[in-house]
Motif scaffolding. Structure first.
Motif, PDB file in Angstrom:
ATOM      1  N   VAL A   5     -13.720  31.184 -29.737  1.00  0.00           N
ATOM      2  CA  VAL A   5     -12.436  31.770 -29.369  1.00  0.00           C
ATOM      3  C   VAL A   5     -11.669  30.730 -28.586  1.00  0.00           C
ATOM      4  CG1 VAL A   5     -11.300  33.567 -28.030  1.00  0.00           C
ATOM      5  CG2 VAL A   5     -13.405  34.082 -29.262  1.00  0.00           C
ATOM      6  N   ARG A   6     -10.422  30.518 -28.966  1.00  0.00           N
ATOM      7  CA  ARG A   6      -9.580  29.576 -28.230  1.00  0.00           C
ATOM      8  C   ARG A   6      -8.686  30.374 -27.286  1.00  0.00           C
ATOM      9  NH1 ARG A   6      -8.166  24.444 -28.398  1.00  0.00           N
ATOM     10  NH2 ARG A   6      -9.134  23.982 -30.394  1.00  0.00           N
ATOM     11  N   LEU A   7      -8.781  30.048 -25.999  1.00  0.00           N
ATOM     12  CA  LEU A   7      -7.960  30.722 -25.001  1.00  0.00           C
ATOM     13  C   LEU A   7      -6.654  29.975 -24.836  1.00  0.00           C
ATOM     14  CD1 LEU A   7     -10.717  31.424 -22.335  1.00  0.00           C
ATOM     15  CD2 LEU A   7      -9.890  32.939 -24.133  1.00  0.00           C
ATOM     16  N   GLY A   8      -5.580  30.707 -24.626  1.00  0.00           N
ATOM     17  CA  GLY A   8      -4.255  30.093 -24.488  1.00  0.00           C
ATOM     18  C   GLY A   8      -4.065  29.412 -23.145  1.00  0.00           C
ATOM     19  N   ASP A   9      -3.060  28.547 -23.097  1.00  0.00           N
ATOM     20  CA  ASP A   9      -2.699  27.880 -21.849  1.00  0.00           C
ATOM     21  C   ASP A   9      -2.028  28.878 -20.910  1.00  0.00           C
ATOM     22  OD1 ASP A   9      -3.587  25.513 -22.931  1.00  0.00           O
ATOM     23  OD2 ASP A   9      -1.601  24.904 -23.623  1.00  0.00           O
ATOM     24  N   TYR A  10      -2.114  28.611 -19.633  1.00  0.00           N
ATOM     25  CA  TYR A  10      -1.428  29.441 -18.653  1.00  0.00           C
ATOM     26  C   TYR A  10      -1.106  28.600 -17.422  1.00  0.00           C
ATOM     27  CZ  TYR A  10      -5.910  29.729 -16.228  1.00  0.00           C
ATOM     28  OH  TYR A  10      -7.060  29.421 -15.577  1.00  0.00           O
ATOM     29  N   ILE A  11      -0.136  29.032 -16.667  1.00  0.00           N
ATOM     30  CA  ILE A  11       0.268  28.351 -15.435  1.00  0.00           C
ATOM     31  C   ILE A  11       0.293  29.379 -14.313  1.00  0.00           C
ATOM     32  CG2 ILE A  11       2.132  27.144 -14.242  1.00  0.00           C
ATOM     33  CD1 ILE A  11       2.999  26.026 -16.939  1.00  0.00           C
ATOM     34  N   VAL A  12      -0.249  29.007 -13.167  1.00  0.00           N
ATOM     35  CA  VAL A  12      -0.216  29.867 -11.983  1.00  0.00           C
ATOM     36  C   VAL A  12       0.475  29.077 -10.875  1.00  0.00           C
ATOM     37  CG1 VAL A  12      -1.594  31.054 -10.247  1.00  0.00           C
ATOM     38  CG2 VAL A  12      -2.307  31.090 -12.635  1.00  0.00           C
ATOM     39  N   HIS A  13       1.503  29.674 -10.283  1.00  0.00           N
ATOM     40  CA  HIS A  13       2.241  29.044  -9.190  1.00  0.00           C
ATOM     41  C   HIS A  13       1.822  29.681  -7.875  1.00  0.00           C
ATOM     42  CE1 HIS A  13       4.980  27.008 -11.940  1.00  0.00           C
ATOM     43  NE2 HIS A  13       5.023  28.141 -12.618  1.00  0.00           N
ATOM     44  N   ASN A  14       1.484  28.840  -6.909  1.00  0.00           N
ATOM     45  CA  ASN A  14       1.160  29.289  -5.564  1.00  0.00           C
ATOM     46  C   ASN A  14       2.206  28.738  -4.609  1.00  0.00           C
ATOM     47  OD1 ASN A  14      -1.261  30.513  -6.436  1.00  0.00           O
ATOM     48  ND2 ASN A  14      -2.289  28.544  -6.369  1.00  0.00           N
ATOM     49  N   LEU A  15       2.460  29.435  -3.508  1.00  0.00           N
ATOM     50  CA  LEU A  15       3.496  29.034  -2.562  1.00  0.00           C
ATOM     51  C   LEU A  15       2.975  29.196  -1.145  1.00  0.00           C
ATOM     52  CD1 LEU A  15       6.573  28.390  -2.021  1.00  0.00           C
ATOM     53  CD2 LEU A  15       6.893  30.864  -1.951  1.00  0.00           C
ATOM     54  N   PHE A  16       3.298  28.232  -0.278  1.00  0.00           N
ATOM     55  CA  PHE A  16       2.996  28.340   1.142  1.00  0.00           C
ATOM     56  C   PHE A  16       4.211  27.879   1.922  1.00  0.00           C
ATOM     57  CE2 PHE A  16       1.700  26.626   5.223  1.00  0.00           C
ATOM     58  CZ  PHE A  16       0.964  27.678   5.740  1.00  0.00           C
ATOM     59  N   LEU A  17       4.692  28.711   2.836  1.00  0.00           N
ATOM     60  CA  LEU A  17       5.781  28.357   3.735  1.00  0.00           C
ATOM     61  C   LEU A  17       5.246  28.455   5.150  1.00  0.00           C
ATOM     62  CD1 LEU A  17       8.620  30.506   2.139  1.00  0.00           C
ATOM     63  CD2 LEU A  17       8.300  28.038   1.910  1.00  0.00           C
ATOM     64  N   GLY A  18       5.434  27.390   5.924  1.00  0.00           N
ATOM     65  CA  GLY A  18       4.898  27.379   7.278  1.00  0.00           C
ATOM     66  C   GLY A  18       5.936  27.010   8.313  1.00  0.00           C
ATOM     67  N   LEU A  19       5.723  27.486   9.503  1.00  0.00           N
ATOM     68  CA  LEU A  19       6.592  27.195  10.636  1.00  0.00           C
ATOM     69  C   LEU A  19       5.679  26.853  11.803  1.00  0.00           C
ATOM     70  CD1 LEU A  19       9.482  27.337  11.888  1.00  0.00           C
ATOM     71  CD2 LEU A  19       8.986  29.741  12.410  1.00  0.00           C
ATOM     72  N   ASN A  20       5.992  25.739  12.496  1.00  0.00           N
ATOM     73  CA  ASN A  20       5.181  25.390  13.660  1.00  0.00           C
ATOM     74  C   ASN A  20       6.061  24.820  14.752  1.00  0.00           C
ATOM     75  OD1 ASN A  20       5.717  22.816  12.773  1.00  0.00           O
ATOM     76  ND2 ASN A  20       3.600  22.291  12.308  1.00  0.00           N
ATOM     77  N   ASP A  21       5.507  24.754  15.960  1.00  0.00           N
ATOM     78  CA  ASP A  21       6.260  24.166  17.061  1.00  0.00           C
ATOM     79  C   ASP A  21       6.148  22.650  16.997  1.00  0.00           C
ATOM     80  OD1 ASP A  21       3.638  23.876  17.864  1.00  0.00           O
ATOM     81  OD2 ASP A  21       4.059  24.285  19.969  1.00  0.00           O
ATOM     82  N   SER A  22       6.990  21.949  17.748  1.00  0.00           N
ATOM     83  CA  SER A  22       7.014  20.481  17.668  1.00  0.00           C
ATOM     84  C   SER A  22       5.709  19.846  18.137  1.00  0.00           C
ATOM     85  CB  SER A  22       8.195  19.927  18.471  1.00  0.00           C
ATOM     86  OG  SER A  22       8.094  20.325  19.826  1.00  0.00           O
ATOM     87  N   ALA A  23       4.983  20.504  19.025  1.00  0.00           N
ATOM     88  CA  ALA A  23       3.700  19.981  19.503  1.00  0.00           C
ATOM     89  C   ALA A  23       2.559  20.392  18.575  1.00  0.00           C
ATOM     90  CB  ALA A  23       3.428  20.477  20.917  1.00  0.00           C
TER      91      ALA A  23
END
Length: 88
Positions: A3-21
């Motif tokens: 059986v040949r499985l099809g191609d697929y794409i998965v997008h992941n996202l990370f948004l971060g906020l930090n202090d200057s230190a």
């Protein structure tokens, strides 16, 4: 059968906020952002020992029986979360 499985794409996202230190960080993450669906793995029919193998002539010739179930693994659904870290 192969059986040949099809191609697929998965997008992941990370948004971060930090202090200057960089003492703290707060993040928002999303896995499978577009909620893609795809089969990523197929296993053949699950087999199990035939419990009647020692008792009937036909079972002796067939020491395993099919369960009728196959294992199908799919892409995990969209998952959303938050993370926080502190450093001192």
């Amino acid at each position: 059968p192969d059986v040949r499985l099809g191609d697929y794409i998965v997008h992941n996202l990370f948004l971060g906020l930090n202090d200057s230190a960089e003492a703290w960080e707060l993040g928002l993450w999303v896995k499978n952002l577009t909620d893609s669906t795809a089969i990523i793995d197929l296993s053949p029919e699950v087999m199990q020992p035939n419990p009647d193998a020692a008792f009937t002539p036909s079972a002796i010739n067939n020491p395993v029986i099919g369960t009728g179930y196959e294992q199908i693994n799919t892409v995990a659904p969209r998952t959303i979360g938050v993370s926080m870290s502190l450093s001192w």
